[in-house]
Design a protein around this motif. Structure first.
Motif, PDB file in Angstrom:
ATOM      1  N   ASN A 111      18.506   4.095 -32.382  1.00 15.73           N
ATOM      2  CA  ASN A 111      19.689   3.668 -31.625  1.00 15.73           C
ATOM      3  C   ASN A 111      19.386   2.779 -30.432  1.00 15.73           C
ATOM      4  O   ASN A 111      20.270   2.059 -29.963  1.00 15.73           O
ATOM      5  N   VAL A 112      18.153   2.839 -29.911  1.00 15.37           N
ATOM      6  CA  VAL A 112      17.838   2.082 -28.691  1.00 15.37           C
ATOM      7  C   VAL A 112      16.617   1.174 -28.888  1.00 15.37           C
ATOM      8  O   VAL A 112      16.694  -0.039 -28.664  1.00 15.37           O
ATOM      9  N   LYS A 113      15.500   1.758 -29.277  1.00 14.89           N
ATOM     10  CA  LYS A 113      14.267   0.969 -29.370  1.00 14.89           C
ATOM     11  C   LYS A 113      14.398  -0.161 -30.381  1.00 14.89           C
ATOM     12  O   LYS A 113      14.019  -1.313 -30.087  1.00 14.89           O
ATOM     13  N   GLY A 114      14.908   0.156 -31.565  1.00 13.46           N
ATOM     14  CA  GLY A 114      15.048  -0.867 -32.599  1.00 13.46           C
ATOM     15  C   GLY A 114      15.914  -2.038 -32.158  1.00 13.46           C
ATOM     16  O   GLY A 114      15.490  -3.200 -32.240  1.00 13.46           O
ATOM     17  N   PRO A 115      17.143  -1.772 -31.683  1.00 13.50           N
ATOM     18  CA  PRO A 115      17.979  -2.879 -31.210  1.00 13.50           C
ATOM     19  C   PRO A 115      17.335  -3.683 -30.087  1.00 13.50           C
ATOM     20  O   PRO A 115      17.439  -4.914 -30.053  1.00 13.50           O
ATOM     21  N   PHE A 116      16.666  -3.001 -29.144  1.00 10.71           N
ATOM     22  CA  PHE A 116      16.036  -3.711 -28.031  1.00 10.71           C
ATOM     23  C   PHE A 116      14.974  -4.686 -28.534  1.00 10.71           C
ATOM     24  O   PHE A 116      14.941  -5.867 -28.144  1.00 10.71           O
ATOM     25  N   PHE A 117      14.099  -4.207 -29.410  1.00  9.72           N
ATOM     26  CA  PHE A 117      13.015  -5.075 -29.858  1.00  9.72           C
ATOM     27  C   PHE A 117      13.489  -6.115 -30.872  1.00  9.72           C
ATOM     28  O   PHE A 117      12.859  -7.178 -30.998  1.00  9.72           O
ATOM     29  N   LEU A 118      14.602  -5.852 -31.559  1.00 10.68           N
ATOM     30  CA  LEU A 118      15.175  -6.910 -32.382  1.00 10.68           C
ATOM     31  C   LEU A 118      15.705  -8.029 -31.492  1.00 10.68           C
ATOM     32  O   LEU A 118      15.465  -9.213 -31.763  1.00 10.68           O
ATOM     33  N   LEU A 119      16.399  -7.659 -30.419  1.00 11.61           N
ATOM     34  CA  LEU A 119      16.859  -8.671 -29.469  1.00 11.61           C
ATOM     35  C   LEU A 119      15.682  -9.476 -28.913  1.00 11.61           C
ATOM     36  O   LEU A 119      15.739 -10.710 -28.822  1.00 11.61           O
ATOM     37  N   GLN A 120      14.640  -8.784 -28.534  1.00 12.31           N
ATOM     38  CA  GLN A 120      13.459  -9.465 -28.014  1.00 12.31           C
ATOM     39  C   GLN A 120      12.900 -10.447 -29.047  1.00 12.31           C
ATOM     40  O   GLN A 120      12.562 -11.593 -28.732  1.00 12.31           O
ATOM     41  N   SER A 121      12.811  -9.998 -30.292  1.00  7.34           N
ATOM     42  CA  SER A 121      12.245 -10.832 -31.350  1.00  7.34           C
ATOM     43  C   SER A 121      13.137 -12.022 -31.694  1.00  7.34           C
ATOM     44  O   SER A 121      12.648 -13.045 -32.193  1.00  7.34           O
ATOM     45  N   LEU A 122      14.432 -11.886 -31.443  1.00  8.48           N
ATOM     46  CA  LEU A 122      15.378 -12.963 -31.756  1.00  8.48           C
ATOM     47  C   LEU A 122      15.463 -14.016 -30.651  1.00  8.48           C
ATOM     48  O   LEU A 122      16.126 -15.049 -30.840  1.00  8.48           O
ATOM     49  N   LEU A 123      14.829 -13.785 -29.508  1.00  5.35           N
ATOM     50  CA  LEU A 123      14.958 -14.725 -28.392  1.00  5.35           C
ATOM     51  C   LEU A 123      14.652 -16.172 -28.785  1.00  5.35           C
ATOM     52  O   LEU A 123      15.394 -17.084 -28.397  1.00  5.35           O
ATOM     53  N   PRO A 124      13.608 -16.423 -29.575  1.00  7.86           N
ATOM     54  CA  PRO A 124      13.349 -17.822 -29.963  1.00  7.86           C
ATOM     55  C   PRO A 124      14.326 -18.338 -31.019  1.00  7.86           C
ATOM     56  O   PRO A 124      14.324 -19.542 -31.316  1.00  7.86           O
ATOM     57  N   VAL A 125      15.129 -17.440 -31.584  1.00  9.91           N
ATOM     58  CA  VAL A 125      15.993 -17.797 -32.715  1.00  9.91           C
ATOM     59  C   VAL A 125      17.433 -18.043 -32.274  1.00  9.91           C
ATOM     60  O   VAL A 125      18.199 -18.722 -32.965  1.00  9.91           O
ATOM     61  N   PHE A 126      17.828 -17.494 -31.130  1.00 11.64           N
ATOM     62  CA  PHE A 126      19.208 -17.639 -30.688  1.00 11.64           C
ATOM     63  C   PHE A 126      19.568 -19.096 -30.456  1.00 11.64           C
ATOM     64  O   PHE A 126      18.813 -19.850 -29.825  1.00 11.64           O
ATOM     65  N   ALA A 127      20.738 -19.475 -30.956  1.00 14.18           N
ATOM     66  CA  ALA A 127      21.307 -20.770 -30.605  1.00 14.18           C
ATOM     67  C   ALA A 127      21.787 -20.713 -29.159  1.00 14.18           C
ATOM     68  O   ALA A 127      21.825 -19.649 -28.541  1.00 14.18           O
ATOM     69  N   ASN A 128      22.147 -21.851 -28.623  1.00  9.35           N
ATOM     70  CA  ASN A 128      22.716 -21.910 -27.274  1.00  9.35           C
ATOM     71  C   ASN A 128      24.033 -22.682 -27.355  1.00  9.35           C
ATOM     72  O   ASN A 128      24.008 -23.900 -27.526  1.00  9.35           O
ATOM     73  N   PRO A 129      25.184 -21.975 -27.322  1.00 11.76           N
ATOM     74  CA  PRO A 129      25.360 -20.571 -26.963  1.00 11.76           C
ATOM     75  C   PRO A 129      25.222 -19.637 -28.172  1.00 11.76           C
ATOM     76  O   PRO A 129      25.285 -20.062 -29.318  1.00 11.76           O
ATOM     77  N   ALA A 130      25.059 -18.336 -27.855  1.00 11.68           N
ATOM     78  CA  ALA A 130      25.026 -17.287 -28.871  1.00 11.68           C
ATOM     79  C   ALA A 130      25.710 -16.046 -28.324  1.00 11.68           C
ATOM     80  O   ALA A 130      25.789 -15.849 -27.109  1.00 11.68           O
ATOM     81  N   SER A 131      26.202 -15.228 -29.243  1.00 10.97           N
ATOM     82  CA  SER A 131      26.893 -13.997 -28.855  1.00 10.97           C
ATOM     83  C   SER A 131      26.225 -12.797 -29.514  1.00 10.97           C
ATOM     84  O   SER A 131      25.896 -12.837 -30.706  1.00 10.97           O
ATOM     85  N   VAL A 132      26.026 -11.733 -28.731  1.00 11.32           N
ATOM     86  CA  VAL A 132      25.498 -10.473 -29.247  1.00 11.32           C
ATOM     87  C   VAL A 132      26.508  -9.375 -28.942  1.00 11.32           C
ATOM     88  O   VAL A 132      27.004  -9.275 -27.818  1.00 11.32           O
ATOM     89  N   VAL A 133      26.815  -8.566 -29.955  1.00 14.37           N
ATOM     90  CA  VAL A 133      27.730  -7.435 -29.781  1.00 14.37           C
ATOM     91  C   VAL A 133      26.978  -6.159 -30.108  1.00 14.37           C
ATOM     92  O   VAL A 133      26.370  -6.040 -31.180  1.00 14.37           O
ATOM     93  N   LEU A 134      26.978  -5.205 -29.185  1.00 16.35           N
ATOM     94  CA  LEU A 134      26.331  -3.911 -29.388  1.00 16.35           C
ATOM     95  C   LEU A 134      27.385  -2.873 -29.749  1.00 16.35           C
ATOM     96  O   LEU A 134      28.447  -2.809 -29.118  1.00 16.35           O
ATOM     97  N   ASN A 135      27.101  -2.054 -30.746  1.00 16.64           N
ATOM     98  CA  ASN A 135      28.022  -0.976 -31.111  1.00 16.64           C
ATOM     99  C   ASN A 135      27.624   0.284 -30.348  1.00 16.64           C
ATOM    100  O   ASN A 135      26.617   0.922 -30.664  1.00 16.64           O
ATOM    101  N   THR A 136      28.395   0.623 -29.321  1.00 17.77           N
ATOM    102  CA  THR A 136      28.102   1.823 -28.542  1.00 17.77           C
ATOM    103  C   THR A 136      29.086   2.923 -28.970  1.00 17.77           C
ATOM    104  O   THR A 136      29.228   3.165 -30.157  1.00 17.77           O
TER     105      THR A 136
END
Length: 250
Positions: A111-136
């Motif tokens: 629920n936490v570690k996986g999403p965090f490190f996926l976000l980290q890994s996607l940093l070079p992949v994000f377009a500018n602009p980009a949107s991220v939605v977290l399901n809490t």
């Protein structure tokens, strides 16, 4: 309609429930879609329903390595990604004395570690602009019995929606959260509630919701669609609660 026309999107946990419905709505709005899951049967069923144009990938949210590989697959498929819905997660509710270090760590890993490190890994992949939605979850705001660890994982995720919004905004990445109340999805079948008590639990939950019913995946997906689209470009670090008024009782 074309609210997401041409947008390259990723939905984790996209083979059932809210994730699958979000994939349907993204496709209907013109998006290109990648979904992930872990169950082979659900992966196959999602592929059959969503069609050959959708990339369906197996990715274990508990594994940092799997998240890094997922980001590489997204980069190889799209080049860049415009919108990400981090939806993969588990919901384990049990008394505090029943938790072990292993089950505690697994909940936080998925629920936490996986999403965090996926976000980290996607940093070079994000377009500018980009949107991220977290399901809490509204469990962040409700002191529910037996939900100590689950609520803590979702509280951590909600916090990340704010702290990472500040950190990543200069890169053109805005982050928001959707917090569902009780939704009629397969998740409730995975809580380990005996069949004899499931109807009783169902009725107790409904009594706590002013709207008098469970929500639907379609209703939550519409909030995700808004946050993923350019319509919400001035919405940053925010939380949309979709709960039928449940929080009015707290």
């Amino acid at each position: 309609m074309s609210r997401l026309s041409g947008k390259r999107t990723l939905i984790t946990g996209g083979t059932s429930g809210i994730g699958l419905e979000t994939a349907r709505q993204f496709l209907a709005e013109g998006a290109r879609v990648i979904v992930t899951g872990v169950n082979p049967d659900s992966l196959a069923a999602a592929q059959a329903e969503l069609g050959s144009e959708v990339l369906v990938l197996r990715a274990d949210s508990a594994s940092v390595g799997a998240q890094q590989q997922l980001a590489q697959a997204v980069a190889a498929h799209y080049g860049q990604v415009d919108a990400v819905f981090l939806n993969a997660g588990i919901s384990v509710w049990q008394p505090v004395e029943q938790w072990t270090e292993e089950t505690f760590d697994r909940s936080f890993a998925i629920n936490v570690k996986g999403p965090f490190f996926l976000l980290q890994s996607l940093l070079p992949v994000f377009a500018n602009p980009a949107s991220v939605v977290l399901n809490t979850s509204i469990s962040v705001h409700v002191g529910s019995t037996n939900a100590s660890v689950y609520s803590a994982t979702k509280a951590a995720l909600l916090s990340l929606s704010k702290t990472l919004s500040s950190e990543l905004l200069a890169r053109g990445v805005r982050i928001n959260a959707v917090s569902p109340g009780p939704v009629d999805t397969p998740l409730y079948d995975k809580l380990g509630v005996p069949d004899a008590y499931r109807q009783q639990m169902h009725e107790q939950i409904i009594q706590s919701i002013p709207a008098g019913r469970f929500g639907t995946p379609q209703e939550v997906a519409k909030a995700v669609l808004y946050l993923a689209s350019d319509e919400s470009r001035w919405t940053i670090g925010s939380e949309i609660v979709v709960d039928g008024g449940r929080l009015l009782n707290d």
